[in-house]
Every structure is written in structure tokens, then in C-alpha cells.
Design a protein around this motif. Sequence first.
Motif, short mmCIF file in Angstrom:
data_model
loop_
_atom_site.label_atom_id
_atom_site.label_comp_id
_atom_site.label_asym_id
_atom_site.label_seq_id
_atom_site.Cartn_x
_atom_site.Cartn_y
_atom_site.Cartn_z
N GLY A 25 0.77 -1.25 0.00
CA GLY A 25 0.00 0.00 0.00
C GLY A 25 0.79 1.28 0.00
N LYS A 26 2.06 1.26 -0.48
CA LYS A 26 2.88 2.48 -0.47
C LYS A 26 2.28 3.58 -1.34
CE LYS A 26 6.49 0.33 -1.97
NZ LYS A 26 5.86 -1.00 -1.96
N THR A 27 2.02 3.25 -2.62
CA THR A 27 1.55 4.26 -3.57
C THR A 27 0.15 4.75 -3.19
OG1 THR A 27 2.88 3.17 -5.26
CG2 THR A 27 1.26 4.77 -6.02
N THR A 28 -0.69 3.86 -2.66
CA THR A 28 -2.03 4.26 -2.20
C THR A 28 -1.92 5.23 -1.03
OG1 THR A 28 -2.77 2.05 -2.84
CG2 THR A 28 -4.30 3.37 -1.57
N LEU A 29 -0.93 4.99 -0.14
CA LEU A 29 -0.73 5.90 0.99
C LEU A 29 -0.32 7.29 0.50
CD1 LEU A 29 -0.48 6.41 4.06
CD2 LEU A 29 1.90 5.69 3.88
N VAL A 30 0.58 7.34 -0.49
CA VAL A 30 1.00 8.63 -1.04
C VAL A 30 -0.21 9.36 -1.64
CG1 VAL A 30 2.41 9.76 -2.80
CG2 VAL A 30 3.36 7.91 -1.46
N ASP A 31 -1.06 8.65 -2.37
CA ASP A 31 -2.29 9.24 -2.92
C ASP A 31 -3.13 9.87 -1.81
OD1 ASP A 31 -1.63 8.44 -5.41
OD2 ASP A 31 -3.20 6.95 -5.66
N CYS A 32 -3.27 9.12 -0.70
CA CYS A 32 -4.09 9.58 0.41
C CYS A 32 -3.49 10.84 1.05
CB CYS A 32 -4.17 8.45 1.44
SG CYS A 32 -5.33 8.76 2.74
#
Length: 610
Positions: A25-32
Amino acid sequence: MSPDSTGSRRTDLRNIAIIAHVDHGKTTLVDCLLRQSGQFRASQLSERMLDSNDLEKERGITILAKNIAVEWKGTKINIMDTPGHADFGGEVERVLRMADGALVLVDAAEGPMPQTRFVLSKALECRLRPVVVVNKIDRPDARPLEVLDEILGLFLELGADDDLADFPYVYASSRGGYASHDPAVREGTMEPLLDLVLEKIPGPLVDDSAPLRMLVTTLDWSDYVGRIAIGRVESGTLTKGSAIVRSTAAGTLVPAKLVGVQSFDKLGRIDVEQATAGDIAAVSGIGDVEIGDTICDAVDPRPLPRLTVDEPTLSMVFGINTSPLVGKSGKFLTTRHLRDRLDKELERNVALRVEPIEGSEQFAVSGRGLLHLSVLIETMRREGFEISVGKPKVILRKEGDTTFEPFETLVVEVPHDKLGPVMELTGSRRGQLKHMGSRGEFAHTTFSIPARGLIGLRTRVLNATQGTAIMHHRFERWAPMEGEVAGRANGVLVSMVPGKAVAFGLDGLQERADLFIEPGDEVYEGMICGENARSDDMTVNPTKEKKLTNMRASGSDRNILLKPPRRMSLEEALEYIEEDELVEVTPAVIRLRKILLSEHERRKVARAKA
């Protein structure tokens, strides 16, 4: 600058890297974080925004490290998103040199995985301050408290001191958009995480009296200004238009002038007049700058130690396409094109090695793993290259009279009723079971296996378990080479003639083979058309047509029903081939072929070996 150096810390800046196992979930966290920073309109944001490359979007993975910047409570936070696959570990190692802290993401259900161990060990080597984020707590099978204990065990196992092992942590759901210190909470925002970053991760340590030094860790390219060097300013000030010197791999100092200086802002970069110690900056105007060079003060040059990354473990032979169907869909067909493209790739891809093979027009290309090299091949294919690629080979090391080979830790999660085939397949490739546990309906097994045994294993395991197995592996150690690893059990069908495949010819073959082609596909002598049911190769004629006569007999004109052909992805094709075969990669199609196209030549070589 190392954390032990003297100097003051900046309070208006934080440099953090986000590290984790693949798909945690790294890229999803950055989006958030971007959404909740309040600096963007909804129309500016999309899902997995940093996965900008076409291949990244299609595969749902991060391949290239990216930099962005957000503002939070008056402090600028530079965030570096990193790849999760071990094959792209070179990207992670470079990026960690620019950070002061790391967000260590761990899936609340899966817990620490092989790549978590790898990236965390690299972060601890760089003395980064970790903040652990137990992500995906909204999963039905989440076990956040157990996972936190496992993370502590991993820290202690990797030799973290008491200070680092007493890490701050937070529970989060990147998809849900909330973080909390209570694992039972299912609402809120990411504010607790951002506050924790400001509180626990220190600002960059700067020495105001030291001269300019900046280590180049990443390269970018612009059609307007050429090569752009990206790195962290360790000390001093980068000023637009100033004279500097660049320290090279050979130890020489090359004078240059800074044409432009840029700072990271939100999703892009903005032009600035200067960048000070602690900033992550991009500079242009330095001609042949390479990753690992240091940009130094022209009067008092003090180069930093060069970047070192782990050595490659896998090698393949790249050559131009020499099949009879060459040039049908590609536009880059010559050795010169291939050499220039590989040289260009070396500028950015620090984990890659390219060596010309003497007496041929081929190149030995070495990388971190099959995925690392297949992403390069797929990128070149889309650019219009036609190339032939040989069987992947593990790089061996010789010490005295002993040959050493890389061993990998292989983790397989599989339903209990499918465990038998996994044990059988890994055992046949010299894998040794180190640990077995259970998580709900899944068996969790850990093996130590030679890297040679991993080539082709994934496809076979997925076939044997109906696609239910989840596999991850990482480098473990060098050990004395073991005996032979079993290769492909089946032979192949090899076309003996050029032409177009015909349904009548294929109908006669499908009873004893698994076909790779369908009616209308072009074939040539030496092209592989299918997999034989037996262990030896068989030459066949897929272009054979039914003889037309004036006689008609009842029932002789039966309807031909062909099974759909087996279409392989690039990775599956690379894993499938043997020593005497090649994968022919073109923009339109991927084919398998023998190195020697003529059956007469192949028989002559076989007799010579016997």
C-alpha cells in the motif's frame, strides 16, 4: 551527512522514504496524503497517481522511485515512493541516501514479508529513523497487534539498537484514508500519521560552515536541457549560474556550470535561484553527469563516497532479431540501435550491467532478477525494438576451487489442500523447507532454494495450485554450488517449413501436444509451435493442408475443433525456454524459436556433443 556528524538540524523540512513489501500500500498511501494535504483540486488527483509509467499502471506495481513534496503545518515534507519488488532494490538503495527517516509499511494481515526485511535492513544501515505504519487494518483478516509484535522481532533480528527498536507506530488504512493509535478505530484522517512524522523524524542535519556537496542519486532527462541530476544537498548552497566541479568514478574533477536549479513542489518541480543544505534538488547543465558523482564546491572540493548497490544475480544474452520474419513490426533492428539503447539504460539503471560478448554481435545483460530484466525488454519492445533473448542464467562466483551460487529465501502461501504440489516442485529444484506455519485457510512455508531453481518455478507452481499460491523471494546468501536442477520435462514441436499455420495441420498435432499457435499464424523453420507430450523435440509441419481429390467418402469431412492455443507472457516465455532456444521479442508478437533454425544443423551439433 551521517547522523553522528556535528551541525544543526532544519526544522522547516523533512525528507522521508516510504518502504515496504510489494502490494502493502505504499503508492495508495501517497495518494491519500496528497488528497488530505489540501493543496490539490479533486480533478488533479487520480488513483495510484505516482505509477505514471504504462507498465506500472498495467501491472499495479511501482518500478521507478518517485519524489513529491507536501506542506503540513508549515513544514515541507519531501516524500519518496519506492518499489516493493526485490528486483528493483537498486532504486530503494539509492533513494534511502536522500532520506532522514522512513515510513515502514506492513500489511496488517500478511505481516513482515521477505522484501520488508530487505528494505528495513537497508534503512537501518543508513541510520534512518523508522515510523512503522500497520496498514490495511480494515481487512477482515487483519491482526494488527500480532503483526506489531512480528515487526519488533524483525527489528531485533536485524540488530537494531534499543533506540531504533523503540519505534513509533500508527495503525492506518490508506484506502479508507484514516490513521489512528487505536487499532479499533475505523474513521478519521491521516493527521495522526503526518503529526507523527513531524514529531519523530528529525529534520536534515546541516553544517553551515562546510563547502557545497551533493551526491547524485537519480538521473532524469529533458529534451530542452539534457541530463538532469537529482540528489540531496549535503552541505553548502547550490546557486543557479554558479561554477562547480564534478567528481567522477575515475576520481577526476570536471568543471561545470549550473544552468538551472529546481526544487520539488507538490507533484512536480519548480525553478529556484538556490537550494540549501538538506534540500532535495534537481540541477541541469552538467553534461555527462552519472549516478554516484558528487557536485562539489569549485574552490574547496570534498567528494562524498560513491554509491554502492548490490551486485546482479541473473544474466541474459541480448541480440538483434535474426529470424526470417525480422522487420515485420519493429523499427530498430540493428546492433547499433541495441547498443545505444542499452548504454542509455545504464545511465539510470544502476543495478544493470552490460558487457559485449566477444566474437558476436550480442550483449550479456545482468540484473537483479527476471522481473528487472523483463521490464527492460518489455519497455524496449514498446519502443519498437526487435530482439532475441536467451535463457536466463544465474551468475556464479568462483573462490579458489569452489564455485558459489546465490541462494534465495522463498516464501509460499498456499491453501492447505494444494500444499503437496508446492512441496514436490520446490523439492525437485533442491529447495529445503525451513519453516511451516498456518494462517487461517493458508499454509505459510519458507524454503531456502538455489536461484537456479527459481527460474520457471513460479509458472509451474501457479499451474499446479490453480493460481492460488502467492510466492515471494529475496536473496539470502552465497553458498557452494549444488548438483543439477531439473529442467523442462517436455520437449517441443519445431516447425520444419515456413508458411502459415493451417487448421488441418494443427488438428493432427493437438492430440499429442499443447499448441502455442493458431490457424493463420506465420511460422518459419526452427520456430517452436507447441509443447510435446514426450521429453524429446519433434519436427512438424503445421502448414500441412488436406489433399483435395474428386472422391468424397461419407464422414471423411469431419468438423475440425481446435483447442485455444497457450499464449505466454514475456516472463513465462523467458522461464520456459532451454539453453538451445531463444525468445523472439517484437512489438507485435512474442515467439519462441531454436537458436539453430535448420534441423540438419541441430542434428549435426547433437552428434558432435555425443
